[in-house]
Motif scaffolding. Structure first.
Motif, short mmCIF file in Angstrom:
data_model
loop_
_atom_site.label_atom_id
_atom_site.label_comp_id
_atom_site.label_asym_id
_atom_site.label_seq_id
_atom_site.Cartn_x
_atom_site.Cartn_y
_atom_site.Cartn_z
N ILE A 132 3.21 4.14 0.79
CA ILE A 132 3.58 3.00 1.63
C ILE A 132 2.93 1.78 1.01
CG2 ILE A 132 3.39 1.96 3.92
CD1 ILE A 132 3.24 4.83 5.02
N ILE A 133 3.71 0.77 0.78
CA ILE A 133 3.22 -0.46 0.17
C ILE A 133 2.17 -1.10 1.08
CG2 ILE A 133 3.91 -2.78 -0.60
CD1 ILE A 133 6.74 -1.58 -1.07
N PRO A 134 1.04 -1.55 0.51
CA PRO A 134 0.03 -2.22 1.33
C PRO A 134 0.63 -3.39 2.11
CG PRO A 134 -0.84 -1.80 -0.86
CD PRO A 134 0.62 -1.44 -0.90
N TYR A 135 0.12 -3.60 3.29
CA TYR A 135 0.53 -4.67 4.20
C TYR A 135 1.92 -4.48 4.80
CZ TYR A 135 -3.45 -7.01 2.00
OH TYR A 135 -4.69 -7.31 1.52
N THR A 136 2.50 -3.31 4.69
CA THR A 136 3.81 -3.06 5.28
C THR A 136 3.81 -3.30 6.79
OG1 THR A 136 4.42 -1.48 3.56
CG2 THR A 136 5.58 -1.27 5.65
N GLN A 169 12.73 12.11 11.31
CA GLN A 169 13.67 13.03 10.66
C GLN A 169 14.88 12.34 10.05
OE1 GLN A 169 14.15 16.16 13.66
NE2 GLN A 169 12.78 17.42 12.42
N ASN A 170 14.61 11.36 9.23
CA ASN A 170 15.62 10.78 8.36
C ASN A 170 15.26 11.23 6.95
OD1 ASN A 170 17.70 8.70 9.57
ND2 ASN A 170 15.85 8.52 10.80
N GLN A 171 15.69 10.52 5.96
CA GLN A 171 15.37 10.87 4.58
C GLN A 171 14.79 9.66 3.85
OE1 GLN A 171 19.05 12.44 3.02
NE2 GLN A 171 19.13 14.02 4.57
N ILE A 172 14.03 8.86 4.57
CA ILE A 172 13.52 7.60 4.03
C ILE A 172 12.57 7.85 2.88
CG2 ILE A 172 12.23 5.50 4.57
CD1 ILE A 172 13.27 5.87 7.50
N LYS A 173 12.91 7.24 1.74
CA LYS A 173 12.08 7.34 0.54
C LYS A 173 11.33 6.05 0.27
CE LYS A 173 15.18 10.55 -1.74
NZ LYS A 173 16.16 10.74 -2.78
N LYS A 174 11.92 4.93 0.71
CA LYS A 174 11.32 3.63 0.42
C LYS A 174 11.44 2.69 1.61
CE LYS A 174 11.13 -0.10 -2.87
NZ LYS A 174 11.59 -0.70 -4.08
N ILE A 175 10.32 2.01 1.88
CA ILE A 175 10.26 0.99 2.92
C ILE A 175 9.80 -0.29 2.23
CG2 ILE A 175 9.15 0.24 5.05
CD1 ILE A 175 8.64 3.22 5.67
N GLU A 176 10.62 -1.32 2.30
CA GLU A 176 10.23 -2.61 1.73
C GLU A 176 9.07 -3.19 2.54
OE1 GLU A 176 11.19 -4.08 -1.03
OE2 GLU A 176 12.73 -2.61 -1.49
N LYS A 177 8.24 -3.97 1.90
CA LYS A 177 7.03 -4.52 2.53
C LYS A 177 7.33 -5.28 3.82
CE LYS A 177 3.33 -7.74 1.78
NZ LYS A 177 3.52 -9.14 1.66
N ASP A 178 8.43 -6.00 3.88
CA ASP A 178 8.75 -6.80 5.06
C ASP A 178 9.81 -6.18 5.97
OD1 ASP A 178 6.92 -8.85 4.46
OD2 ASP A 178 8.31 -9.70 3.00
N SER A 179 10.06 -4.89 5.83
CA SER A 179 11.07 -4.22 6.65
C SER A 179 10.82 -4.38 8.14
CB SER A 179 11.13 -2.73 6.32
OG SER A 179 11.59 -2.52 5.03
N PHE A 180 9.57 -4.27 8.54
CA PHE A 180 9.23 -4.30 9.97
C PHE A 180 8.85 -5.70 10.46
CE2 PHE A 180 8.13 0.09 8.59
CZ PHE A 180 9.14 0.74 9.28
N SER A 181 8.86 -6.69 9.60
CA SER A 181 8.46 -8.05 9.97
C SER A 181 9.21 -8.62 11.17
CB SER A 181 8.60 -9.00 8.78
OG SER A 181 7.60 -8.70 7.83
N PRO A 182 10.52 -8.39 11.31
CA PRO A 182 11.22 -8.93 12.49
C PRO A 182 10.76 -8.33 13.82
CG PRO A 182 12.79 -8.33 10.78
CD PRO A 182 11.46 -7.77 10.37
#
Length: 134
Positions: free
Chosen positions: A83-87, A52-65
């Protein structure tokens, strides 16, 4: 827990000194974008709630850390239309991912690559009309 606030932005490096944090609840805030440095420093996190946020875009490496994210990632009730492939390529320990109640219209065939331990992928209540080769 930082849920149920009006947070919309974190400065780069906000989480750098929280290496022992295991669970983070950022649900019910106003985030609309997840950049590549957003979660830097949270390499031991096991659970992440962004529901329940308002996320419109997730960069491909956002979750990498988030190399040890192994329980669940909740992205329900966002404004995501793709969702960008390989996210999620580096989340090879993740068991559950929730993406319901978004506006996903297209799902790329490599979207969930890397999720080797996945048990639940919830993509219900979206508008998916096409699964496309990336």
């Amino acid at each position: 827990m930082l849920n149920n606030n009006k947070l919309s932005f974190f400065n780069e490096g906000t989480f750098l000194n929280l290496k022992n944090l295991l669970s983070l609840d950022l649900g019910d805030n106003l985030f609309n974008y997840l950049g590549n440095e957003f979660f830097k420093g949270l390499e031991n996190l096991h659970t992440l709630n962004l529901k329940q946020n308002q996320i419109k875009k997730i960069e491909k490496d956002s979750f990498s850390p988030l190399k040890n994210l192994n329980r669940n990632l909740d992205l329900d009730f966002q404004n995501l239309n793709h969702i960008i492939p390989y996210t999620f390529i580096n989340q090879n320990k993740l068991e559950d991912i929730y993406l319901s109640h978004n506006s996903l219209t297209i799902l790329y065939n490599f979207t969930f690559n890397g999720l080797n331990e996945i048990r639940i992928i919830d993509i219900g209540k979206n508008k998916i009309t096409k699964i496309q080769m990336a």
